[in-house]
Design a protein around this motif. Structure first.
Motif: not given
Length: 460
Positions: A6-7, A13-15, A20-22, A296-297
């Motif tokens: 996990x850089x 970016x993951x959240x 963005x994809x719901x 948001x998440x």
């Protein structure tokens, strides 16, 4: 040599990609509720940087530190905008606590057990309400522990505010001006009573004859003298389209009056900065609001745990901030590894001064943590910040007879009008005038507070 999987910036970016994809699925390494159901812990669901503020900030902030105007920018992206303003510009101090990973400390045990046992037994029907699969009222726990929509995130909050069958809330409140000088003080007692989704009190899960209701809220204002004896009774329908019956006993006239709909968006008493619509952050029937969406998440620093001051007289919190030095509670905040950020708009209130609310929910419990409301021009207006803890009696603590030795409960609220900079701060006290004290799941509370007869009896 062990490679870093996990850089830097990976979780952010993951959240962002999930929103963005719901995608609503909670947990980064493993599905969150699978892990919670297995051992009650969050640890296997998240990488180390989401379980430790020290790891997240690379040692710049750690438990035991104090957030203040000099260092708050390090964690600005983790705070709601109201808390950031308070710390950066208004002298609020916040003590940093470690992340609580034991979910049994973040929600009442019966509620968590019912959440896991009833998983998959509820759905949203075409009328927008939540029922069991065979179209009966909700049977308890969080009906959607793995939500697939913003409405499902909000639903548990609407069905049960406090997540107990019944709660006595002894409340002490201070209302201040912009500098933090106290202008009004109030003492009150409120009782929250579930009629369905009952987990502890018999009969359960439903109170016979009240299956078409969801809760009853009764209470009385105890101080100051000019409002002493003001009684309040709300009777909530199960149907989330219907406004509750709301009755107020006024000691000046010795009569009960019905509370008008528009007054849900007005202060109840002089000095209050909060409205009825803001109770537990989503204080109206859910389906009188709409346009629900996930915005948001991700991780958040907030008052999810460690917030009770059980060693202090009457559990009162220390204060800080404002020019007076007493505007805010001196709270503890921790890094919550994942929250849902949900927006809603007042679709059934054409004259509502609020344009939308944004509420942050703990992904593991769907407990609302903080709320920001915006006015009709889209400007940030008010913050409602809740604090929570697992209350546990330890040797030497002063404890009122009848108050349980262990229980989960809210600890404090900041209701901050960010436009006027005025504040109402109140907290969950052990006792208030009249001998009322903190307790949960006591069957006597219904007769004492939750009827029209009780409303008139409590009035003065």
């Amino acid at each position: 040599m062990r490679l870093m999987k996990y850089t830097e910036g990976w979780t952010r970016r993951h959240f962002l990609e999930q929103v963005g994809k719901g995608v609503f699925a909670a947990g980064v390494l493993n599905p969150l509720m699978d892990i919670v159901g297995r051992n009650g812990s969050l640890e296997a669901a998240y990488p180390p940087e989401l379980l430790s503020i020290e790891a997240y900030t690379k040692g710049k902030i750690k438990p035991g530190d104090v957030l203040n105007a000099e260092n708050v920018d390090i964690v600005k992206d983790l705070l709601d905008p109201g808390a950031y303003y308070q710390i950066k510009h208004d002298g609020r101090l916040v003590d940093v606590a470690p992340t609580e990973t034991d979910v049994t400390k973040l929600t009442p045990t019966p509620f968590l057990q019912a959440t896991l046992a009833n998983k998959g037994k509820h759905k949203i029907f075409p009328d927008g309400n939540c029922y069991t699969l065979d179209h009966k009222p909700w049977i308890g726990g969080n009906p959607f522990p793995e939500p697939q929509s913003a409405q499902e995130v909000l639903m548990a909050n609407s069905l049960s505010w406090g997540k107990h069958d019944t709660i006595a809330h002894p409340v002490l409140d201070w209302d201040t001006d912009a500098d933090g000088n106290v202008e009004y003080q109030y003492a009150s007692i409120y009782v929250e009573w579930q009629t369905v989704g009952r987990l502890v009190l018999d009969p359960k899960p439903y109170m016979p004859g009240r299956e078409t209701q969801i809760r009853i809220l009764g209470g009385s204002v105890l101080a100051p003298g000019d409002v002493n004896g003001t009684g309040i009774l709300q009777v909530w329908a199960y149907d989330q389209h219907k406004l509750p019956g709301y009755y107020v006993y006024q000691p000046t006239t010795k009569r009960v009056r019905t509370y008008p709909v528009d007054q849900r968006f007005e202060p109840q008493f002089p000095g209050n900065t909060f409205f009825v619509t803001e109770y537990w952050m989503a204080g109206d029937p859910l389906l009188t609001w709409g346009n629900f969406k996930l915005v948001g998440k991700g991780p958040m620093i907030t008052c999810a745990h460690h917030c009770a001051d059980l060693d202090q007289p009457n559990w009162i919190h220390k204060t800080c901030g404002g020019k007076s030095g007493v505007k805010y509670w001196r709270t503890r905040m921790e890094l919550v590894p994942e929250v849902y950020v949900v927006e809603m708009e007042p679709t059934s209130y054409p004259r509502a001064p609020i344009g939308k609310k944004r509420i942050w929910y703990h992904a593991a419990t769907l407990c609302p943590l903080t709320m920001i409301s915006y006015d009709r021009q889209g400007k940030m207006w008010k913050q409602w910040e809740g604090g929570f803890d697992y209350y546990e009696r330890k040797p030497g603590m002063k404890w009122i007879e009848g108050c349980p030795d262990k229980f989960w409960m809210w600890t404090h609220v900041h209701a901050h009008d960010l436009q006027s900079n005025r504040m109402s701060r109140f907290y969950y006290a052990q006792t208030v005038p009249g001998g009322y004290h903190a307790t949960q799941d006591d069957p006597r509370l219904f007769g004492d507070f939750c009827s029209m007869e009780a409303l008139e009896r409590l009035g003065r």
